[in-house]
Design a protein around this motif. Structure first.
Motif, PDB file in Angstrom:
ATOM      1  N   ASP A   1       1.693   9.710   0.611  1.00 35.85           N
ATOM      2  CA  ASP A   1       1.478   9.568   2.054  1.00 35.85           C
ATOM      3  C   ASP A   1       0.779   8.249   2.368  1.00 35.85           C
ATOM      4  O   ASP A   1       1.107   7.578   3.358  1.00 35.85           O
ATOM      5  CB  ASP A   1       0.644  10.742   2.585  1.00 35.85           C
ATOM      6  CG  ASP A   1       1.425  12.049   2.643  1.00 35.85           C
ATOM      7  OD1 ASP A   1       2.663  11.998   2.576  1.00 35.85           O
ATOM      8  OD2 ASP A   1       0.786  13.112   2.744  1.00 35.85           O
TER       9      ASP A   1
ATOM     10  N   HIS B   1       1.075  13.871  -3.624  1.00 38.64           N
ATOM     11  CA  HIS B   1       1.487  13.819  -2.215  1.00 38.64           C
ATOM     12  C   HIS B   1       0.497  13.014  -1.372  1.00 38.64           C
ATOM     13  O   HIS B   1       0.908  12.287  -0.455  1.00 38.64           O
ATOM     14  CB  HIS B   1       1.651  15.223  -1.654  1.00 38.64           C
ATOM     15  CG  HIS B   1       2.942  15.878  -2.024  1.00 38.64           C
ATOM     16  ND1 HIS B   1       4.170  15.336  -1.671  1.00 38.64           N
ATOM     17  CD2 HIS B   1       3.227  17.014  -2.727  1.00 38.64           C
ATOM     18  CE1 HIS B   1       5.139  16.112  -2.125  1.00 38.64           C
ATOM     19  NE2 HIS B   1       4.601  17.129  -2.778  1.00 38.64           N
ATOM     20  N   GLN B   2      -0.793  13.136  -1.672  1.00 44.78           N
ATOM     21  CA  GLN B   2      -1.794  12.357  -0.941  1.00 44.78           C
ATOM     22  C   GLN B   2      -1.530  10.856  -1.093  1.00 44.78           C
ATOM     23  O   GLN B   2      -1.588  10.098  -0.120  1.00 44.78           O
ATOM     24  CB  GLN B   2      -3.194  12.666  -1.456  1.00 44.78           C
ATOM     25  CG  GLN B   2      -3.775  13.996  -1.009  1.00 44.78           C
ATOM     26  CD  GLN B   2      -5.200  14.150  -1.518  1.00 44.78           C
ATOM     27  OE1 GLN B   2      -6.014  13.226  -1.434  1.00 44.78           O
ATOM     28  NE2 GLN B   2      -5.498  15.306  -2.090  1.00 44.78           N
TER      29      GLN B   2
ATOM     30  N   LYS C   1       3.330   5.547   1.919  1.00 43.75           N
ATOM     31  CA  LYS C   1       4.304   5.638   3.017  1.00 43.75           C
ATOM     32  C   LYS C   1       3.736   5.034   4.291  1.00 43.75           C
ATOM     33  O   LYS C   1       4.435   4.323   5.025  1.00 43.75           O
ATOM     34  CB  LYS C   1       4.687   7.093   3.244  1.00 43.75           C
ATOM     35  CG  LYS C   1       5.772   7.284   4.311  1.00 43.75           C
ATOM     36  CD  LYS C   1       6.122   8.752   4.475  1.00 43.75           C
ATOM     37  CE  LYS C   1       7.191   8.941   5.560  1.00 43.75           C
ATOM     38  NZ  LYS C   1       7.529  10.372   5.739  1.00 43.75           N
ATOM     39  N   ARG C   2       2.446   5.299   4.571  1.00 45.28           N
ATOM     40  CA  ARG C   2       1.820   4.713   5.750  1.00 45.28           C
ATOM     41  C   ARG C   2       1.844   3.194   5.681  1.00 45.28           C
ATOM     42  O   ARG C   2       2.081   2.512   6.689  1.00 45.28           O
ATOM     43  CB  ARG C   2       0.376   5.207   5.885  1.00 45.28           C
ATOM     44  CG  ARG C   2       0.252   6.645   6.350  1.00 45.28           C
ATOM     45  CD  ARG C   2      -1.175   6.964   6.806  1.00 45.28           C
ATOM     46  NE  ARG C   2      -2.147   6.838   5.739  1.00 45.28           N
ATOM     47  CZ  ARG C   2      -2.480   7.830   4.914  1.00 45.28           C
ATOM     48  NH1 ARG C   2      -1.877   9.014   5.014  1.00 45.28           N
ATOM     49  NH2 ARG C   2      -3.394   7.655   3.982  1.00 45.28           N
TER      50      ARG C   2
END
Length: 285
Positions: A239, A235-236, A242-243
């Motif tokens: 993210d 997930h890190q 995604k950023r």
């Protein structure tokens, strides 16, 4: 050891860099995965390490020697198996070694060894067209391993396979890497795949491609994709990717707005010009 120092890549005829100021050191035996948005330069970086392309700026060194072209110390495994349909399984694996002048007896010995390692020892005389997609990738992996290169470069080798086959091949590759300790640079769109394999995960940004973040991964092996630690790291990294995607979309949107503004101004000037011309024409009658 692979050293990438201040590497930039810009293709002729373009005004944007594909890669900018890439600095990375990969130690012997490391498994490194590269992830990032589509078009961020992952494959370009792999091609530079392979010597298939040359950097616009910067240097790439393997064990202190500059990389200036392809070499037997680096082997690439592509998305497609790239096998020869008129040769059988054993002949396809032996072909790479033939190019680097390995004696025939040694070629056959190595080929059979690595085909056994990828569970294709009973398929040596099979024609390529009789193999499934997963079996073809196993042949390609056996061929790559048989070259006994210093560095194995893998460009999304499992992306075209179904999930079940991919999971099986991931497990096999991890076991082979743990036994051999070969240095691997692996490009993937799958963050789960990166966390499964890597000692470090490199996240590239886009426009141009830069190293945005590096995530070390010290999870015990073999790795279980369902553990809380695995899921948390995945997930890190998701993210972070995604950023980057959101930044790219924002940048593209702003660029479109700027382009539209320039076009609107030009159009407005053109309309005014035509209107003025019309008025002068009317006055001249």
């Amino acid at each position: 050891m692979l050293e990438i120092q201040n590497v930039c890549k810009q293709y002729p005829g373009t005004n944007k860099q594909s890669l900018s100021n890439i600095n990375l050191t990969i130690e012997d035996g490391e498994f490194i995965c590269i992830v990032g948005p589509s078009g961020c330069g992952k494959t370009t970086l792999l091609n530079l390490v392979a010597g298939l392309e040359l950097p616009t700026e910067g240097t790439l060194m393997l064990d202190g020697q500059p990389i200036t072209g392809p070499g037997a110390d680096r082997v690439v495994m592509f998305q497609e198996a790239a096998l020869y349909s008129w040769k059988n399984v054993l002949e396809n694996v032996m072909l790479g070694m033939e190019f680097i002048k390995v004696p025939k007896e040694e070629r056959e010995k190595r080929a059979k060894h690595y085909l056994n390692m990828v569970h294709l020892g009973e398929f040596t005389d099979y024609p390529i067209h009789q193999l499934s997609g997963g079996m073809k990738q196993r042949v390609a992996l056996a061929r790559a391993l048989s070259m006994d290169s210093k560095l194995l470069l893998m460009d999304e080798p499992f992306s075209a396979l179904d999930k079940q086959t991919t999971n099986i091949l991931r497990g096999e590759l991890e076991q082979i890497w743990m036994r051999q300790g070969k240095t691997i640079l692996f490009v993937t769109h799958s963050v789960e795949e990166a966390v499964y394999f890597a000692d470090r995960i490199i996240v590239l940004s886009e426009h141009p491609g830069k190293i945005k973040e590096i995530f070390p991964c010290s999870l015990s092996r073999p790795r279980n994709t369902r553990t809380p630690e695995f899921v948390a790291l995945r997930h890190q990294i998701l993210d972070a990717v995604k950023r980057e995607v959101m930044e790219v979309e924002k940048s593209d949107y702003n660029e479109m707005k700027t382009t539209k503004h320039i076009y609107d101004n030009k159009h407005e000037k053109h309309v005014k010009h035509e209107k003025t011309r019309g008025e002068h024409h009317e006055q001249g009658k």
